[in-house]
Design a protein around this motif. Structure first.
Motif, PDB file in Angstrom:
ATOM      1  N   PHE A 209       0.863  -1.181   0.000  1.00 61.17           N
ATOM      2  CA  PHE A 209       0.000   0.000   0.000  1.00 61.17           C
ATOM      3  C   PHE A 209       0.907   1.241   0.000  1.00 61.17           C
ATOM      4  O   PHE A 209       1.489   1.594   1.022  1.00 61.17           O
ATOM      5  CB  PHE A 209      -0.900  -0.029   1.229  1.00 61.17           C
ATOM      6  CG  PHE A 209      -1.994   1.000   1.224  1.00 61.17           C
ATOM      7  CD1 PHE A 209      -2.763   1.228   0.099  1.00 61.17           C
ATOM      8  CD2 PHE A 209      -2.258   1.743   2.361  1.00 61.17           C
ATOM      9  CE1 PHE A 209      -3.784   2.161   0.102  1.00 61.17           C
ATOM     10  CE2 PHE A 209      -3.271   2.676   2.381  1.00 61.17           C
ATOM     11  CZ  PHE A 209      -4.029   2.896   1.251  1.00 61.17           C
ATOM     12  N   ILE A 210       1.025   1.861  -1.147  1.00 61.39           N
ATOM     13  CA  ILE A 210       1.924   3.012  -1.296  1.00 61.39           C
ATOM     14  C   ILE A 210       1.102   4.283  -1.149  1.00 61.39           C
ATOM     15  O   ILE A 210       0.188   4.539  -1.934  1.00 61.39           O
ATOM     16  CB  ILE A 210       2.650   2.968  -2.657  1.00 61.39           C
ATOM     17  CG1 ILE A 210       3.422   1.641  -2.783  1.00 61.39           C
ATOM     18  CG2 ILE A 210       3.602   4.144  -2.794  1.00 61.39           C
ATOM     19  CD1 ILE A 210       4.076   1.440  -4.130  1.00 61.39           C
ATOM     20  N   LYS A 211       1.431   5.065  -0.144  1.00 59.31           N
ATOM     21  CA  LYS A 211       0.619   6.224   0.199  1.00 59.31           C
ATOM     22  C   LYS A 211       1.268   7.525  -0.271  1.00 59.31           C
ATOM     23  O   LYS A 211       2.508   7.637  -0.275  1.00 59.31           O
ATOM     24  CB  LYS A 211       0.395   6.272   1.720  1.00 59.31           C
ATOM     25  CG  LYS A 211      -0.391   5.086   2.240  1.00 59.31           C
ATOM     26  CD  LYS A 211      -0.554   5.121   3.753  1.00 59.31           C
ATOM     27  CE  LYS A 211      -1.451   6.231   4.208  1.00 59.31           C
ATOM     28  NZ  LYS A 211      -1.759   6.127   5.672  1.00 59.31           N
TER      29      LYS A 211
ATOM     30  N   ARG B 268       3.109  14.447  -8.640  1.00 56.75           N
ATOM     31  CA  ARG B 268       1.796  13.807  -8.536  1.00 56.75           C
ATOM     32  C   ARG B 268       1.877  12.278  -8.518  1.00 56.75           C
ATOM     33  O   ARG B 268       1.024  11.619  -7.968  1.00 56.75           O
ATOM     34  CB  ARG B 268       0.898  14.259  -9.694  1.00 56.75           C
ATOM     35  CG  ARG B 268       0.440  15.713  -9.558  1.00 56.75           C
ATOM     36  CD  ARG B 268      -0.470  16.126 -10.714  1.00 56.75           C
ATOM     37  NE  ARG B 268      -1.041  17.451 -10.480  1.00 56.75           N
ATOM     38  CZ  ARG B 268      -0.435  18.591 -10.766  1.00 56.75           C
ATOM     39  NH1 ARG B 268       0.798  18.571 -11.274  1.00 56.75           N
ATOM     40  NH2 ARG B 268      -1.008  19.756 -10.522  1.00 56.75           N
ATOM     41  N   SER B 269       2.907  11.733  -9.144  1.00 49.69           N
ATOM     42  CA  SER B 269       3.023  10.283  -9.214  1.00 49.69           C
ATOM     43  C   SER B 269       4.000   9.786  -8.158  1.00 49.69           C
ATOM     44  O   SER B 269       5.099  10.321  -8.019  1.00 49.69           O
ATOM     45  CB  SER B 269       3.519   9.848 -10.598  1.00 49.69           C
ATOM     46  OG  SER B 269       3.891   8.482 -10.588  1.00 49.69           O
ATOM     47  N   MET B 270       3.597   8.756  -7.446  1.00 43.16           N
ATOM     48  CA  MET B 270       4.482   8.174  -6.436  1.00 43.16           C
ATOM     49  C   MET B 270       5.645   7.422  -7.071  1.00 43.16           C
ATOM     50  O   MET B 270       6.587   7.042  -6.385  1.00 43.16           O
ATOM     51  CB  MET B 270       3.674   7.239  -5.532  1.00 43.16           C
ATOM     52  CG  MET B 270       2.747   7.993  -4.608  1.00 43.16           C
ATOM     53  SD  MET B 270       1.675   6.930  -3.611  1.00 43.16           S
ATOM     54  CE  MET B 270       0.389   6.506  -4.779  1.00 43.16           C
ATOM     55  N   PHE B 271       5.589   7.237  -8.384  1.00 43.63           N
ATOM     56  CA  PHE B 271       6.651   6.503  -9.070  1.00 43.63           C
ATOM     57  C   PHE B 271       7.517   7.415  -9.927  1.00 43.63           C
ATOM     58  O   PHE B 271       8.405   6.948 -10.625  1.00 43.63           O
ATOM     59  CB  PHE B 271       6.045   5.388  -9.920  1.00 43.63           C
ATOM     60  CG  PHE B 271       5.234   4.414  -9.120  1.00 43.63           C
ATOM     61  CD1 PHE B 271       5.836   3.357  -8.453  1.00 43.63           C
ATOM     62  CD2 PHE B 271       3.862   4.573  -8.983  1.00 43.63           C
ATOM     63  CE1 PHE B 271       5.096   2.475  -7.704  1.00 43.63           C
ATOM     64  CE2 PHE B 271       3.106   3.696  -8.234  1.00 43.63           C
ATOM     65  CZ  PHE B 271       3.722   2.638  -7.584  1.00 43.63           C
ATOM     66  N   SER B 272       7.249   8.711  -9.896  1.00 42.91           N
ATOM     67  CA  SER B 272       8.074   9.658 -10.643  1.00 42.91           C
ATOM     68  C   SER B 272       9.488   9.618 -10.095  1.00 42.91           C
ATOM     69  O   SER B 272       9.708   9.774  -8.894  1.00 42.91           O
ATOM     70  CB  SER B 272       7.495  11.077 -10.503  1.00 42.91           C
ATOM     71  OG  SER B 272       8.367  12.008 -11.082  1.00 42.91           O
ATOM     72  N   ASN B 273      10.464   9.410 -10.981  1.00 43.09           N
ATOM     73  CA  ASN B 273      11.832   9.191 -10.501  1.00 43.09           C
ATOM     74  C   ASN B 273      12.820  10.247 -10.980  1.00 43.09           C
ATOM     75  O   ASN B 273      14.018  10.016 -10.994  1.00 43.09           O
ATOM     76  CB  ASN B 273      12.328   7.793 -10.908  1.00 43.09           C
ATOM     77  CG  ASN B 273      12.331   7.595 -12.415  1.00 43.09           C
ATOM     78  OD1 ASN B 273      12.187   8.543 -13.186  1.00 43.09           O
ATOM     79  ND2 ASN B 273      12.487   6.346 -12.829  1.00 43.09           N
TER      80      ASN B 273
ATOM     81  N   VAL C 246       9.252   2.588  -2.854  1.00 41.60           N
ATOM     82  CA  VAL C 246       9.683   2.912  -4.217  1.00 41.60           C
ATOM     83  C   VAL C 246      11.147   3.326  -4.147  1.00 41.60           C
ATOM     84  O   VAL C 246      11.504   4.235  -3.413  1.00 41.60           O
ATOM     85  CB  VAL C 246       8.853   4.052  -4.829  1.00 41.60           C
ATOM     86  CG1 VAL C 246       9.334   4.359  -6.246  1.00 41.60           C
ATOM     87  CG2 VAL C 246       7.367   3.699  -4.839  1.00 41.60           C
ATOM     88  N   SER C 247      11.993   2.629  -4.883  1.00 44.74           N
ATOM     89  CA  SER C 247      13.411   2.964  -4.903  1.00 44.74           C
ATOM     90  C   SER C 247      13.657   4.051  -5.940  1.00 44.74           C
ATOM     91  O   SER C 247      13.591   3.794  -7.147  1.00 44.74           O
ATOM     92  CB  SER C 247      14.252   1.724  -5.214  1.00 44.74           C
ATOM     93  OG  SER C 247      15.628   2.053  -5.193  1.00 44.74           O
ATOM     94  N   LEU C 248      13.893   5.246  -5.491  1.00 50.11           N
ATOM     95  CA  LEU C 248      14.094   6.374  -6.398  1.00 50.11           C
ATOM     96  C   LEU C 248      15.579   6.570  -6.664  1.00 50.11           C
ATOM     97  O   LEU C 248      16.395   6.518  -5.748  1.00 50.11           O
ATOM     98  CB  LEU C 248      13.504   7.653  -5.792  1.00 50.11           C
ATOM     99  CG  LEU C 248      11.996   7.635  -5.515  1.00 50.11           C
ATOM    100  CD1 LEU C 248      11.562   8.935  -4.852  1.00 50.11           C
ATOM    101  CD2 LEU C 248      11.216   7.412  -6.797  1.00 50.11           C
ATOM    102  N   PRO C 249      15.957   6.809  -7.912  1.00 50.84           N
ATOM    103  CA  PRO C 249      17.373   7.033  -8.230  1.00 50.84           C
ATOM    104  C   PRO C 249      17.806   8.443  -7.856  1.00 50.84           C
ATOM    105  O   PRO C 249      16.985   9.317  -7.565  1.00 50.84           O
ATOM    106  CB  PRO C 249      17.409   6.838  -9.754  1.00 50.84           C
ATOM    107  CG  PRO C 249      16.055   7.289 -10.208  1.00 50.84           C
ATOM    108  CD  PRO C 249      15.094   6.878  -9.120  1.00 50.84           C
ATOM    109  N   ALA C 250      19.106   8.653  -7.873  1.00 51.84           N
ATOM    110  CA  ALA C 250      19.636   9.996  -7.677  1.00 51.84           C
ATOM    111  C   ALA C 250      19.194  10.891  -8.835  1.00 51.84           C
ATOM    112  O   ALA C 250      18.965  10.422  -9.953  1.00 51.84           O
ATOM    113  CB  ALA C 250      21.157   9.949  -7.592  1.00 51.84           C
TER     114      ALA C 250
END
Length: 837
Positions: A269-271, A425-430, A455-459
């Protein structure tokens, strides 16, 4: 031709995306002056102490003695902890930066039998308040009557549930019962209200009751009136739920959690609570009963909180495991959005009492027709201080923010948040560093985050923030940097450091250490290269550089070593000395700021838990095999540490102009041991019969789900099918400095229970394969064996396993893999001015 057109569209789209990122996502328009704060006229109580201390509010923040106040509040359900250890836990919370303790008063614990009230032992509210007063801690009571608190009936006694009344309404019969309970609470609180020089500054009425509609609002007002008539006259009255926009009876408090273990889903559950955006509450709190709630923050009320998840409870169907970063980053985003008061829930875990009259306990469960199953005992909550006071990594992580607001909160509270024109807006925007700037008169703090739980976000490369005040544009930092993955920071912006202007810095403010007329501004560095840029016109000279370099032309301090701490001194135009200390993030996690001597301050670095026991007397506590603890003190040339007990040595091992280092150690190392072995139980028929009887009870609940059977055990031991039993015994001989023994058990399975003399002493729904406990706290007789029952999961179970997902096949085979035990040492020391200097 179509291919060429398609490629052209892709290129244009990329260009637009890049322009949006550079032109909108990292461009923040700020104002040189903020709009005036409007203060509503709210019906609060007496707000002045006999000594003249006052508490009040504005439309944005609280006030203490007429000045902005950023309170740090932490929840500790005192009834869920051993009263003999309340005092040390109050001191531990204080050491973590908490200054207000909030606590539910849980009705079902105090009136299990109608008309018979119990305020003894762990229920002794009066004694708890006395200890809070003794140690200068404020208290915010959450008196309900309905509190939730993961307790059956929301805390209502069982006998109340049998009455033909309309609960949580202005039904006269219900109000009569609630009034009798409130009268008991008021009696416990006599002499401890703020107006009586006591610790109680706030009262929360009800909990999670949406009072936007007239009947609920009238009920809230009625409860408040009843409390006041009984003497509960306090500076602040609050509610924890949405209400009317312009009501004048209650302060609003908001909440936010990293996950929602009450949610029915058994998937990840990604909030969106990790977004930096205009301040809102978490709309998923209580969604199992209420659905999505109104998360809007009401204008013109102090922006404070009551339930920022400092951990996360596990339910049977959701085994949520939160890291220290998960916890802190959620709270960080609220700070970035304009929050002006922390309210951690829970800051200290505990253990729910066993109900001697009810085999199924006091805990919230599907047996009591609630949507969630909780352990019978365990209310650890993965809190900064756990069920037995064991510090979690989040204790140190949250302390970074608590220290910051202790010294900068007065300034921060008056700021206004500003955001980029385009928000994430997106929880997956990296590709986006989230940002805000909180400023007053163009100065304040920058908040940056590249973190989203699960979510593993890159540098992010080539990052710069553009700050536009309408007449000038400034980029921070001056040259683009790579912003690290899974990272968040607070940077100072145009910070006044005793008339020295720090234009910006890529190090984070931690604390200000005051000694006489000299201040040391303490920052900490992380994986971003340190750069501190000053306004040269405010500086007379820079000197005493250690580990750093000064560029007089650009007004910039950079480090020499690209690692470690550094130090320098600045003389302002008034010829006043300003000291600056930059430590590492690892050191900052070990930092405490203390007072000693005649209103002097020092920075202490230690991996131990540091409690102030009395004036200039402290204790250091840590679980350690050899009992050795290291303490570093700044300023190193003025302060000494001395052991109060002869059997414990304290030796200075290093000294420089920055830190003095001391090693503290007991003369004899404690050597505990543990043995455990499988136990065979061949009574398969009885085990199956017991399981069937438990399931028969559970199935009577409208909330029962066959693939989420819940905790099939009782406060007394019963065999269960496919269990693995182990008998563990401990050899623990007392020695100097040892107060307890910490046990760490690694296991596979679904549920772990522990029994001594056939009585349940601890339980855990497996969520990370590890169970930690303090032996002395858990059992009265450490020499008596403990029986451990590990139950396997079943393949068809519909459970969210969280971090155990990759090893879920192992949980189908119940097994204790290893048990380790180490002593818990506590050393009493004095911290004082070094008279030899």
């Amino acid at each position: 031709m179509k291919i060429h057109f398609f490629l052209l569209c892709v290129v244009c789209g990329l260009c637009v995306g890049l322009y949006a990122q550079s032109g909108l996502q990292y461009d923040i328009k700020i104002k040189s002056s903020n709009a005036a704060v409007i203060t509503p006229k709210l019906k609060m109580g007496t707000s002045v102490r006999p000594n003249g201390e006052s508490l009040s509010y504005t439309g944005n923040y609280l006030l203490r003695n007429g000045k902005p106040w950023f309170p740090v509040m932490g929840e500790f359900n005192y009834e869920r902890y051993n009263a003999q250890q309340w005092e040390q836990e109050i001191l531990a919370m204080k050491a973590g930066g908490v200054e207000v303790i909030s606590s539910y008063i849980i009705w079902i614990f105090h009136e299990t039998k109608e008309g018979v009230f119990d305020w003894r032992g762990n229920n002794d509210l009066n004694r708890f308040l006395a200890l809070c007063k003794k140690h200068g801690m404020y208290v915010w009571l959450r008196i309900g009557p309905w509190v939730h608190a993961e307790i059956k009936n929301g805390g209502f006694p069982d006998w109340l549930m049998t009455k033909n009344i309309k609960q949580r309404t202005n039904d006269p019969a219900y109000l009569n019962y609630a009034g009798l309970y409130f009268k008991q609470i008021a009696k416990q609180c006599e002499g401890y209200y703020f107006k009586e020089d006591g610790p109680i500054i706030g009262v929360q009425l009800e909990n999670e009751m949406n009072f936007k509609n007239a009947p609920e609002y009238e009920h809230m007002k009625t409860l408040k009136k009843m409390a006041i008539q009984l003497g509960m006259d306090v500076p602040y009255y609050s509610g924890f739920a949405p209400g009317p926009d312009n009501q004048d009876e209650f302060l609003y408090t908001l909440g936010s959690y990293p996950d929602s273990p009450w949610n029915t889903t058994t998937k990840a559950f990604i909030k969106p609570v990790y977004f930096i955006k205009p301040l809102k509450a978490d709309d998923d709190i209580g969604s199992d009963l209420l659905g999505k709630v109104d998360a809007n923050v009401r204008n013109n009320y102090p922006l404070i909180s009551a339930e920022l998840g400092a951990g996360m409870q596990k339910t049977y169907h959701r085994r949520v495991d939160v890291s220290a970063t998960d916890v802190a980053a959620n709270i960080f985003t609220k700070l970035a959005a304009g929050l002006n008061g922390f309210g951690y829930f829970m800051f200290h875990g505990g253990m729910t009492p066993l109900d001697s009259a009810n085999h199924y306990g006091f805990q919230e469960s599907r047996v009591s027709n609630y949507p969630n199953d909780m352990p019978l005992l365990n209310y650890d909550f993965q809190a900064p201080l756990g069920a037995m006071g064991i510090p979690a990594p989040s204790f140190s992580e949250l302390k970074l923010m608590n220290l910051f607001v202790q010294d900068y909160g007065c300034q921060l509270a008056e700021t206004r948040p500003y955001f980029p024109a385009q928000l994430k807006r997106s929880m997956f925007s990296n590709d986006t560093v989230q940002a805000s700037v909180r400023t007053k008169n163009g100065a304040g703090f920058i908040f940056l985050s590249n973190y989203q739980r699960l979510v593993s976000l890159p540098a992010v490369n080539d990052f710069q923030l553009s700050l536009n005040n309408g007449t000038a544009v400034e980029t921070v930092p001056a040259k683009p940097i790579t912003f690290p993955s899974n990272h968040y920071v607070i940077w100072p912006y145009k910070l006044d450091m005793q008339s020295v202007l720090l234009k910006y810095a890529t190090v984070q403010p931690l604390a200000i250490v005051n000694n006489d007329a000299t201040k040391t501004f303490v920052f900490f560095r992380d994986s971003i290269a340190p750069e501190m840029v000053f306004d040269n016109t405010t500086i007379e000279k820079v000197g005493a550089l250690k580990g750093c370099s000064w560029n007089a032309k650009s007004g910039t301090i950079t480090d020499d070593k690209q690692e470690g701490d550094f130090y320098f001194e600045v003389t302002n135009k008034k010829n006043e000395l300003v000291k600056v200390l930059v430590i590492t993030r690892v050191q900052a996690l070990q930092a405490y700021k203390i007072n000693y001597g005649n209103e002097k301050e020092a920075l202490i670095l230690t991996q131990a838990l540091l409690r102030q026991e009395a004036n200039d007397q402290w204790s250091l506590e840590a679980a350690s095999k050899n009992g050795k603890m290291e303490v570093k003190i700044y300023p190193g040339s003025d302060v000494a540490v001395k052991s109060i007990v002869n059997a414990v040595s304290c030796k200075k091992v290093d000294e420089n102009n920055l830190f003095s280092s001391f090693i503290i150690k007991a003369s004899v190392a404690n050597k505990p041991s543990v043995n455990y072995s499988p136990v065979t139980d061949n009574n398969i028929e009885a085990a199956q019969s017991f399981k069937d009887s438990m399931l028969a009870v559970f199935k009577k609940s409208k909330e029962f789900k066959p693939l989420q059977p819940g905790p099939l055990y009782l406060p007394t031991f019963h065999s269960l099918p496919n269990q693995q039993l182990y008998q563990s015994s401990y050899s623990c001989k007392p020695s100097d400095g040892v107060t307890d023994w910490e046990v760490e058990m690694h296991y596979n399975g679904d549920v772990l229970t522990m029994y001594q003399d056939n009585k349940l002493v601890y339980d855990q729904f497996n969520y990370n394969g590890i169970c930690k406990f303090r032996l002395n706290y858990l059992v009265k007789n450490t020499a008596a064996p403990i029986l451990m029952q590990v139950l396997p999961a079943e393949k068809q179970y519909d459970i969210y396993w969280g971090t155990l997902e990759k090893t879920v096949d192992d949980q189908l085979k119940a097994k204790v893999k290893k048990i380790d035990i180490v002593p818990v040492y506590r050393y009493n020391v004095s911290i004082e001015k070094d008279v030899l200097k």
